[in-house]
Motif scaffolding. Structure first.
Motif, PDB file in Angstrom:
ATOM      1  N   SER A  97     -45.094  27.268 -37.270  1.00  0.00           N
ATOM      2  CA  SER A  97     -46.315  26.474 -37.404  1.00  0.00           C
ATOM      3  C   SER A  97     -47.521  27.396 -37.239  1.00  0.00           C
ATOM      4  CB  SER A  97     -46.347  25.365 -36.351  1.00  0.00           C
ATOM      5  OG  SER A  97     -47.497  24.572 -36.488  1.00  0.00           O
ATOM      6  N   SER A 153     -39.963  28.670 -33.401  1.00  0.00           N
ATOM      7  CA  SER A 153     -38.991  28.076 -32.474  1.00  0.00           C
ATOM      8  C   SER A 153     -37.594  28.493 -32.907  1.00  0.00           C
ATOM      9  CB  SER A 153     -39.110  26.554 -32.461  1.00  0.00           C
ATOM     10  OG  SER A 153     -38.692  26.002 -33.697  1.00  0.00           O
ATOM     11  N   LEU A 170     -39.978  29.489 -27.672  1.00  0.00           N
ATOM     12  CA  LEU A 170     -41.034  29.509 -28.669  1.00  0.00           C
ATOM     13  C   LEU A 170     -41.710  30.860 -28.523  1.00  0.00           C
ATOM     14  CD1 LEU A 170     -40.758  26.434 -27.677  1.00  0.00           C
ATOM     15  CD2 LEU A 170     -42.975  26.164 -28.709  1.00  0.00           C
ATOM     16  N   HIS A 181     -37.328  25.517 -22.586  1.00  0.00           N
ATOM     17  CA  HIS A 181     -36.366  24.516 -23.043  1.00  0.00           C
ATOM     18  C   HIS A 181     -34.976  24.921 -22.563  1.00  0.00           C
ATOM     19  CE1 HIS A 181     -38.480  21.656 -25.658  1.00  0.00           C
ATOM     20  NE2 HIS A 181     -39.313  22.670 -25.929  1.00  0.00           N
ATOM     21  N   VAL A 185     -34.611  24.831 -29.861  1.00  0.00           N
ATOM     22  CA  VAL A 185     -35.903  24.194 -30.129  1.00  0.00           C
ATOM     23  C   VAL A 185     -36.018  24.010 -31.641  1.00  0.00           C
ATOM     24  CG1 VAL A 185     -38.385  24.295 -29.802  1.00  0.00           C
ATOM     25  CG2 VAL A 185     -36.878  25.377 -28.125  1.00  0.00           C
ATOM     26  N   VAL A 223     -41.815  22.390 -33.742  1.00  0.00           N
ATOM     27  CA  VAL A 223     -43.020  22.904 -33.090  1.00  0.00           C
ATOM     28  C   VAL A 223     -44.231  22.555 -33.928  1.00  0.00           C
ATOM     29  CG1 VAL A 223     -41.912  24.833 -31.900  1.00  0.00           C
ATOM     30  CG2 VAL A 223     -42.779  25.167 -34.202  1.00  0.00           C
ATOM     31  N   ASP A 224     -45.372  22.394 -33.264  1.00  0.00           N
ATOM     32  CA  ASP A 224     -46.620  22.174 -33.985  1.00  0.00           C
ATOM     33  C   ASP A 224     -47.795  22.451 -33.062  1.00  0.00           C
ATOM     34  OD1 ASP A 224     -48.211  21.655 -36.165  1.00  0.00           O
ATOM     35  OD2 ASP A 224     -47.705  19.537 -36.303  1.00  0.00           O
ATOM     36  N   VAL A 254     -49.757  23.303 -27.874  1.00  0.00           N
ATOM     37  CA  VAL A 254     -48.588  23.384 -28.731  1.00  0.00           C
ATOM     38  C   VAL A 254     -47.586  22.351 -28.232  1.00  0.00           C
ATOM     39  CG1 VAL A 254     -46.579  24.833 -29.260  1.00  0.00           C
ATOM     40  CG2 VAL A 254     -48.866  25.812 -29.339  1.00  0.00           C
ATOM     41  N   SER A 303     -43.494  20.998 -28.571  1.00  0.00           N
ATOM     42  CA  SER A 303     -42.166  21.430 -29.009  1.00  0.00           C
ATOM     43  C   SER A 303     -41.128  20.413 -28.576  1.00  0.00           C
ATOM     44  CB  SER A 303     -41.825  22.812 -28.432  1.00  0.00           C
ATOM     45  OG  SER A 303     -41.794  22.767 -27.009  1.00  0.00           O
ATOM     46  N   GLY A 354     -36.579  19.689 -28.809  1.00  0.00           N
ATOM     47  CA  GLY A 354     -35.313  20.285 -29.195  1.00  0.00           C
ATOM     48  C   GLY A 354     -34.101  19.515 -28.747  1.00  0.00           C
TER      49      GLY A 354
END
Length: 190
Positions: A126, A137, A143, A160, A164, A167-168, A176, A178, A180
């Motif tokens: 992203s 990710s 990330l 995480h 993952v 993501v954005d 951010v 995320s 997963g």
């Protein structure tokens, strides 16, 4: 895209390649983009491509074949998982099962740099709204934030417990998100 530049589209495939297209100019690809490496079979992910103006999504084909049982059972993986134009249209980034993120010139399709640091397949990428940072990710549960100017890792975001997948960036570029396999949605503050 703004200005008089033709709309561009980039597509990724399970044969490790990508193509840069200008559909209004030609029915043939502008250039073939290669550089991701072949790896063994992994989990299936959909190949996605985004248009610079319409954000149109393109899905690749899935080969379903298990020769030993002669049934449609085994899924063969896609090796280029995600390709994405930067918001300013200058760059294309690609994520792959070869554990890398690659940066390409969004106009010519020429290879620019490889970002290595993930120890598992990279699922999604992203861009920040200003096209200066790229987020990736991975199956490795992390990330990573990459600085496009320096072409180096800016920040590693572990946390995480498993792969993952999504993501954005927030529109203001300060956060951010995320999510997963660990079923946790994380919000990271800049």
């Amino acid at each position: 895209m703004t200005g008089n530049a033709p709309e561009r589209l980039v597509s990724g495939s399970d044969d490790f390649t990508m193509f840069l297209w200008e559909p209004a100019v030609s029915k043939h690809p502008k250039t073939r983009m290669t550089g991701h490496q072949q790896v063994g079979a992994m989990d299936v992910r959909r190949v996605r491509a985004y248009s610079t103006t319409t954000r149109m999504v393109v899905l690749g084909r899935i080969l379903l074949l298990n020769i030993s049982e002669l049934t449609l059972k085994t899924l063969r993986s896609f090796l280029v998982n995600h390709v994405y134009f930067s918001p300013n249209g200058q760059w294309v980034a690609s994520a792959s099962f070869d554990k890398s993120v690659k940066l390409w010139n969004g106009i010519t399709g020429k290879f620019v740099a490889a970002f290595r640091g993930h120890v598992g397949p990279v699922y999604q990428i992203s861009w920040s709204a200003d096209s200066r940072l790229l987020l990736s990710s991975s199956k490795d549960s992390t990330l990573k934030v990459w600085d496009i100017r320096t072409q180096k890792l800016k920040q590693d975001l572990p946390g995480h417990a498993d792969e993952v997948f999504a993501v954005d960036w927030s529109p203001d570029g300060e956060k951010v998100a995320s999510g997963g396999r660990d079923t946790v949605l994380k919000l990271w503050m800049g």
